[in-house]
Design a protein around this motif. Structure first.
Motif, PDB file in Angstrom:
ATOM      1  N   VAL A   1       0.568  -0.933   0.462  1.00  0.00           N
ATOM      2  CA  VAL A   1       0.376   0.482  -0.351  1.00  0.00           C
ATOM      3  C   VAL A   1       0.672   0.549   0.449  1.00  0.00           C
ATOM      4  O   VAL A   1       2.181   1.355   0.631  1.00  0.00           O
ATOM      5  CB  VAL A   1      -0.942   0.267   0.992  1.00  0.00           C
ATOM      6  N   LEU A   2       0.568   2.301  -1.173  1.00  0.00           N
ATOM      7  CA  LEU A   2       1.219   3.672  -1.041  1.00  0.00           C
ATOM      8  C   LEU A   2       0.487   4.490  -0.172  1.00  0.00           C
ATOM      9  O   LEU A   2       1.617   5.611   0.187  1.00  0.00           O
ATOM     10  CB  LEU A   2       0.961   3.695  -2.066  1.00  0.00           C
ATOM     11  N   GLN A   3      -0.952   4.498  -0.201  1.00  0.00           N
ATOM     12  CA  GLN A   3      -1.955   5.818   0.344  1.00  0.00           C
ATOM     13  C   GLN A   3      -1.942   4.688   1.583  1.00  0.00           C
ATOM     14  O   GLN A   3      -2.290   3.568   1.595  1.00  0.00           O
ATOM     15  CB  GLN A   3      -2.724   6.060  -0.188  1.00  0.00           C
ATOM     16  N   SER A   4      -2.487   5.009   2.934  1.00  0.00           N
ATOM     17  CA  SER A   4      -3.434   4.189   3.733  1.00  0.00           C
ATOM     18  C   SER A   4      -4.945   4.710   2.817  1.00  0.00           C
ATOM     19  O   SER A   4      -5.654   5.330   2.178  1.00  0.00           O
ATOM     20  CB  SER A   4      -4.038   5.023   5.077  1.00  0.00           C
ATOM     21  N   VAL A   5      -5.466   3.350   3.257  1.00  0.00           N
ATOM     22  CA  VAL A   5      -6.816   2.766   2.699  1.00  0.00           C
ATOM     23  C   VAL A   5      -7.958   1.784   3.019  1.00  0.00           C
ATOM     24  O   VAL A   5      -7.442   0.884   4.274  1.00  0.00           O
ATOM     25  CB  VAL A   5      -6.533   2.125   1.259  1.00  0.00           C
ATOM     26  N   LYS A   6      -8.468   1.905   3.150  1.00  0.00           N
ATOM     27  CA  LYS A   6      -9.682   0.861   4.033  1.00  0.00           C
ATOM     28  C   LYS A   6      -9.986  -0.317   2.490  1.00  0.00           C
ATOM     29  O   LYS A   6     -10.599  -0.106   1.642  1.00  0.00           O
ATOM     30  CB  LYS A   6     -11.082   1.441   4.008  1.00  0.00           C
ATOM     31  N   VAL A   7     -10.008  -1.335   2.759  1.00  0.00           N
ATOM     32  CA  VAL A   7     -10.203  -2.086   1.797  1.00  0.00           C
ATOM     33  C   VAL A   7     -11.342  -3.742   2.525  1.00  0.00           C
ATOM     34  O   VAL A   7     -11.460  -4.267   3.425  1.00  0.00           O
ATOM     35  CB  VAL A   7      -8.809  -3.072   2.302  1.00  0.00           C
ATOM     36  N   ALA A   8     -12.287  -3.965   1.763  1.00  0.00           N
ATOM     37  CA  ALA A   8     -12.858  -5.176   2.062  1.00  0.00           C
ATOM     38  C   ALA A   8     -12.454  -6.114   3.026  1.00  0.00           C
ATOM     39  O   ALA A   8     -11.165  -6.442   2.480  1.00  0.00           O
ATOM     40  CB  ALA A   8     -14.208  -5.714   0.828  1.00  0.00           C
ATOM     41  N   THR A   9     -13.042  -6.952   3.460  1.00  0.00           N
ATOM     42  CA  THR A   9     -12.882  -7.701   3.759  1.00  0.00           C
ATOM     43  C   THR A   9     -12.444  -9.137   3.698  1.00  0.00           C
ATOM     44  O   THR A   9     -12.416 -10.944   3.940  1.00  0.00           O
ATOM     45  CB  THR A   9     -12.308  -7.615   5.682  1.00  0.00           C
ATOM     46  N   ASN A  10     -14.037  -9.399   3.031  1.00  0.00           N
ATOM     47  CA  ASN A  10     -14.912 -10.238   1.882  1.00  0.00           C
ATOM     48  C   ASN A  10     -15.302 -10.311   0.872  1.00  0.00           C
ATOM     49  O   ASN A  10     -15.216  -9.607   0.170  1.00  0.00           O
ATOM     50  CB  ASN A  10     -15.904 -11.069   3.229  1.00  0.00           C
TER      51      ASN A  10
ATOM     52  N   GLU B   1     -17.412 -10.446  -0.375  1.00  0.00           N
ATOM     53  CA  GLU B   1     -19.412  -9.820  -1.077  1.00  0.00           C
ATOM     54  C   GLU B   1     -18.967  -8.266  -0.801  1.00  0.00           C
ATOM     55  O   GLU B   1     -20.076  -7.821  -1.328  1.00  0.00           O
ATOM     56  CB  GLU B   1     -20.356 -10.336  -0.174  1.00  0.00           C
ATOM     57  N   GLY B   2     -18.383  -7.824  -0.164  1.00  0.00           N
ATOM     58  CA  GLY B   2     -17.357  -6.759   0.092  1.00  0.00           C
ATOM     59  C   GLY B   2     -18.281  -6.327   1.352  1.00  0.00           C
ATOM     60  O   GLY B   2     -18.676  -4.693   1.602  1.00  0.00           O
TER      61      GLY B   2
ATOM     62  N   GLN C   1      -8.151  -9.062  -6.978  1.00  0.00           N
ATOM     63  CA  GLN C   1      -9.016  -8.179  -8.154  1.00  0.00           C
ATOM     64  C   GLN C   1      -8.662  -6.798  -7.425  1.00  0.00           C
ATOM     65  O   GLN C   1      -9.014  -5.402  -7.953  1.00  0.00           O
ATOM     66  CB  GLN C   1     -10.501  -8.346  -7.790  1.00  0.00           C
ATOM     67  N   ILE C   2      -9.022  -6.524  -6.014  1.00  0.00           N
ATOM     68  CA  ILE C   2      -9.381  -5.760  -5.484  1.00  0.00           C
ATOM     69  C   ILE C   2      -7.771  -4.971  -5.544  1.00  0.00           C
ATOM     70  O   ILE C   2      -7.686  -4.190  -5.547  1.00  0.00           O
ATOM     71  CB  ILE C   2      -9.648  -6.004  -3.744  1.00  0.00           C
TER      72      ILE C   2
END
Length: 95
Positions: free
Chosen positions: A5-14, A16-17, A39-40
């Motif tokens: 990661v280059l910038q702080s980011v919030k990402v789905a953990t499953n 289905e999102g 894909q994410i």
């Protein structure tokens, strides 16, 4: 594939999102075990938020060992070691 990661980011953990997701800080690696995670990660790379890092294995720096073979006289017979030179073995030569 290793994605950092280059910038702080919030990402789905499953898949289905659905849910709260996980926040990744700069320098953390994203999981890419499943296809949906890949894909994410690819979407974040395309957006410039993450980058794929290559794992480079170190090159071996040792010089190959020199092979020794028996030294021969001009007539093809093996040379003997000269006992008057204890630090040099004339009976062997390196290739």
């Amino acid at each position: 594939m290793v994605v950092k990661v280059l910038q702080s980011v919030k990402v789905a953990t499953n898949k289905e999102g659905i849910g709260s997701g996980k926040r990744y800080a700069v320098g953390e690696e994203l999981p890419t075990d499943e296809d949906w995670q890949k894909q994410i990660a690819q979407n974040l790379i395309d957006a410039g938020i993450a980058e794929e890092t290559k794992i480079v294995k170190p090159q071996e720096t040792k010089a190959p060992a020199k092979k020794k073979k028996r030294a021969k006289n001009d007539d093809g017979t093996f040379k003997a070691d000269d006992k008057s030179t204890p630090n040099v073995n004339e009976a062997w030569e390196t290739k």
